[in-house]
Design a protein around this motif. Structure first.
Motif, PDB file in Angstrom:
ATOM      1  N   ALA A   1       2.932 -15.442  -7.712  1.00  0.00           N
ATOM      2  CA  ALA A   1       2.898 -15.420  -6.169  1.00  0.00           C
ATOM      3  C   ALA A   1       2.391 -14.107  -5.792  1.00  0.00           C
ATOM      4  CB  ALA A   1       4.071 -15.693  -5.406  1.00  0.00           C
ATOM      5  N   VAL A   2       0.948 -14.406  -5.274  1.00  0.00           N
ATOM      6  CA  VAL A   2       0.229 -13.129  -4.706  1.00  0.00           C
ATOM      7  C   VAL A   2       0.311 -13.394  -3.146  1.00  0.00           C
ATOM      8  CG1 VAL A   2      -1.965 -12.111  -4.520  1.00  0.00           C
ATOM      9  CG2 VAL A   2      -1.353 -13.126  -6.806  1.00  0.00           C
ATOM     10  N   ILE A   3       1.036 -12.591  -2.596  1.00  0.00           N
ATOM     11  CA  ILE A   3       1.094 -12.768  -1.070  1.00  0.00           C
ATOM     12  C   ILE A   3       0.234 -11.692  -0.328  1.00  0.00           C
ATOM     13  CG2 ILE A   3       2.765 -12.268   0.750  1.00  0.00           C
ATOM     14  CD1 ILE A   3       5.052 -12.295  -1.061  1.00  0.00           C
ATOM     15  N   GLN A   4      -0.307 -12.190   0.634  1.00  0.00           N
ATOM     16  CA  GLN A   4      -1.304 -11.539   1.340  1.00  0.00           C
ATOM     17  C   GLN A   4      -0.954 -11.273   2.831  1.00  0.00           C
ATOM     18  OE1 GLN A   4      -4.301 -14.014   2.460  1.00  0.00           O
ATOM     19  NE2 GLN A   4      -4.025 -12.572   4.272  1.00  0.00           N
ATOM     20  N   ASP A   5      -0.694 -10.237   3.529  1.00  0.00           N
ATOM     21  CA  ASP A   5      -0.428 -10.186   4.882  1.00  0.00           C
ATOM     22  C   ASP A   5      -0.325  -8.801   5.254  1.00  0.00           C
ATOM     23  OD1 ASP A   5       0.445 -10.876   7.360  1.00  0.00           O
ATOM     24  OD2 ASP A   5       2.326 -11.938   6.764  1.00  0.00           O
ATOM     25  N   VAL A   6      -0.475  -8.560   6.530  1.00  0.00           N
ATOM     26  CA  VAL A   6      -0.542  -7.043   7.463  1.00  0.00           C
ATOM     27  C   VAL A   6       1.076  -6.734   7.505  1.00  0.00           C
ATOM     28  CG1 VAL A   6      -0.973  -5.831   9.359  1.00  0.00           C
ATOM     29  CG2 VAL A   6      -2.832  -7.564   8.747  1.00  0.00           C
ATOM     30  N   ILE A   7       1.520  -5.692   6.484  1.00  0.00           N
ATOM     31  CA  ILE A   7       2.853  -5.682   6.675  1.00  0.00           C
ATOM     32  C   ILE A   7       2.859  -4.052   6.556  1.00  0.00           C
ATOM     33  CG2 ILE A   7       5.200  -5.672   5.509  1.00  0.00           C
ATOM     34  CD1 ILE A   7       4.092  -8.106   3.764  1.00  0.00           C
ATOM     35  N   LEU A   8       2.975  -3.403   7.579  1.00  0.00           N
ATOM     36  CA  LEU A   8       2.687  -1.863   7.764  1.00  0.00           C
ATOM     37  C   LEU A   8       3.780  -1.199   8.373  1.00  0.00           C
ATOM     38  CD1 LEU A   8      -0.931  -1.919   9.537  1.00  0.00           C
ATOM     39  CD2 LEU A   8      -0.251  -1.702   6.912  1.00  0.00           C
ATOM     40  N   GLY A   9       3.997   0.040   8.227  1.00  0.00           N
ATOM     41  CA  GLY A   9       4.852   1.044   8.565  1.00  0.00           C
ATOM     42  C   GLY A   9       6.223   0.606   8.021  1.00  0.00           C
TER      43      GLY A   9
ATOM     44  N   VAL B   1       3.170  -3.925  -5.426  1.00  0.00           N
ATOM     45  CA  VAL B   1       2.734  -3.854  -3.925  1.00  0.00           C
ATOM     46  C   VAL B   1       1.416  -3.004  -4.138  1.00  0.00           C
ATOM     47  CG1 VAL B   1       4.136  -1.907  -3.146  1.00  0.00           C
ATOM     48  CG2 VAL B   1       3.131  -3.386  -1.734  1.00  0.00           C
ATOM     49  N   VAL B   2       0.537  -3.616  -3.457  1.00  0.00           N
ATOM     50  CA  VAL B   2      -0.943  -2.966  -3.452  1.00  0.00           C
ATOM     51  C   VAL B   2      -1.343  -2.849  -2.201  1.00  0.00           C
ATOM     52  CG1 VAL B   2      -3.304  -3.145  -3.862  1.00  0.00           C
ATOM     53  CG2 VAL B   2      -1.590  -4.011  -5.704  1.00  0.00           C
ATOM     54  N   VAL B   3      -1.488  -1.553  -1.589  1.00  0.00           N
ATOM     55  CA  VAL B   3      -1.909  -1.506  -0.253  1.00  0.00           C
ATOM     56  C   VAL B   3      -3.413  -1.039  -0.216  1.00  0.00           C
ATOM     57  CG1 VAL B   3      -1.537   0.247   1.798  1.00  0.00           C
ATOM     58  CG2 VAL B   3       0.268  -0.340   0.356  1.00  0.00           C
ATOM     59  N   LEU B   4      -4.162  -1.775   0.303  1.00  0.00           N
ATOM     60  CA  LEU B   4      -5.675  -1.596   0.552  1.00  0.00           C
ATOM     61  C   LEU B   4      -5.796  -0.749   1.739  1.00  0.00           C
ATOM     62  CD1 LEU B   4      -6.996  -5.184  -0.123  1.00  0.00           C
ATOM     63  CD2 LEU B   4      -6.732  -3.239  -1.849  1.00  0.00           C
ATOM     64  N   ALA B   5      -6.424   0.600   1.081  1.00  0.00           N
ATOM     65  CA  ALA B   5      -6.565   1.514   2.508  1.00  0.00           C
ATOM     66  C   ALA B   5      -8.221   2.156   2.341  1.00  0.00           C
ATOM     67  CB  ALA B   5      -5.560   2.522   2.361  1.00  0.00           C
ATOM     68  N   PRO B   6      -8.839   1.231   2.922  1.00  0.00           N
ATOM     69  CA  PRO B   6     -10.135   1.589   3.191  1.00  0.00           C
ATOM     70  C   PRO B   6     -10.677   2.696   4.029  1.00  0.00           C
ATOM     71  CG  PRO B   6     -10.186  -0.651   3.958  1.00  0.00           C
ATOM     72  CD  PRO B   6      -8.991  -0.189   3.181  1.00  0.00           C
TER      73      PRO B   6
ATOM     74  N   TYR C   1      -4.051   4.472  11.548  1.00  0.00           N
ATOM     75  CA  TYR C   1      -3.017   5.438  11.410  1.00  0.00           C
ATOM     76  C   TYR C   1      -1.717   4.897  10.879  1.00  0.00           C
ATOM     77  CZ  TYR C   1       0.037   8.992  13.439  1.00  0.00           C
ATOM     78  OH  TYR C   1       0.916   9.886  13.288  1.00  0.00           O
ATOM     79  N   SER C   2      -1.273   3.817  11.238  1.00  0.00           N
ATOM     80  CA  SER C   2      -0.230   3.250  10.893  1.00  0.00           C
ATOM     81  C   SER C   2      -0.143   3.026   9.322  1.00  0.00           C
ATOM     82  CB  SER C   2       0.132   1.655  11.342  1.00  0.00           C
ATOM     83  OG  SER C   2       1.491   1.327  10.975  1.00  0.00           O
ATOM     84  N   VAL C   3      -1.286   2.652   8.730  1.00  0.00           N
ATOM     85  CA  VAL C   3      -1.355   2.485   7.121  1.00  0.00           C
ATOM     86  C   VAL C   3      -0.948   3.744   6.779  1.00  0.00           C
ATOM     87  CG1 VAL C   3      -2.797   2.122   5.175  1.00  0.00           C
ATOM     88  CG2 VAL C   3      -2.781   0.597   7.205  1.00  0.00           C
ATOM     89  N   ARG C   4      -1.839   4.873   7.362  1.00  0.00           N
ATOM     90  CA  ARG C   4      -1.799   6.155   6.479  1.00  0.00           C
ATOM     91  C   ARG C   4      -0.457   7.227   6.836  1.00  0.00           C
ATOM     92  NH1 ARG C   4      -6.575   6.240   4.245  1.00  0.00           N
ATOM     93  NH2 ARG C   4      -8.155   4.908   4.882  1.00  0.00           N
ATOM     94  N   ASN C   5      -0.095   7.045   8.072  1.00  0.00           N
ATOM     95  CA  ASN C   5       0.945   7.811   8.217  1.00  0.00           C
ATOM     96  C   ASN C   5       2.401   7.237   8.664  1.00  0.00           C
ATOM     97  OD1 ASN C   5      -0.519  10.324   8.889  1.00  0.00           O
ATOM     98  ND2 ASN C   5      -1.642   8.821  10.038  1.00  0.00           N
TER      99      ASN C   5
END
Length: 180
Positions: free
Chosen positions: A85-93, A110-115, A142-146
């Motif tokens: 199962a490959v889940i794709q969603d905005v899951i941050l913080g 888990v893979v976090v794409l961070a362009p 900011y939420s992704v990175r911090n």
């Protein structure tokens, strides 16, 4: 190569990070895979839907948690039937760790794409849909990175095609794997 049968892979990041395309291409490369799109569960609410905004209204947060529970359970269901199962969603913080705790399947990845932020901005402007609403590219970046815990594989896919991103994910699966 890690055995991915009956596994769950979460692809997350800000809007316009490439989640949908990368998740789809990853699922297409695996022998038995399902692409679980988290946003589908949001769109299933026909009336009474509350958009998740920076103010995080109580009802909007409850609906976001419902969406997360449903997508995690769906992914577990596919994995129990022998699919990746490959889940794709905005899951941050801090919600990322909470979300991953909902997944009972092992192994989990888990893979976090961070362009880079300027790449997110360019991609957002080129899209036909506007996903940001009240959010800004800067606030989500900011939420992704911090605010997002450093779990799994973090991938700066700024200068990659979707297929190159999938190549890197497959090559670095051990980094993406979460402890059992």
């Amino acid at each position: 190569m890690i055995d991915l049968s009956a596994a769950v892979i979460v692809i997350t990041g800000a809007m316009a990070a490439g989640k949908s395309t990368v998740a789809q291409r990853l699922a297409e490369r695996l022998p038995r895979a399902a692409h679980v799109r988290g946003d589908v569960f949001r769109r299933m609410i026909i009336s009474g839907q509350q958009e998740f905004t920076p103010e995080q209204a109580t009802e909007a947060m409850a609906q976001l948690r419902l969406r997360y529970r449903l997508s995690a359970a769906t992914a577990d269901g596919y994995a129990q039937s022998g699919f990746t199962a490959v889940i794709q969603d905005v899951i941050l913080g801090p919600q990322l760790a909470d979300y991953l705790a909902l997944i009972t399947t092992r192994p989990r990845f888990v893979v976090v794409l961070a362009p880079r932020p300027e790449v997110l901005q360019d991609r957002e402007e080129a899209r036909t849909k506007n996903g940001y609403g009240e959010w800004t590219v800067e606030s989500l970046d900011y939420s992704v990175r911090n605010d997002t815990p450093r779990l799994g594989l973090w991938l700066d896919n700024s200068d990659q095609t979707p297929d190159q991103s999938v190549d890197e994910i497959l090559a670095k699966l051990t980094e993406a794997r979460l402890p059992d």
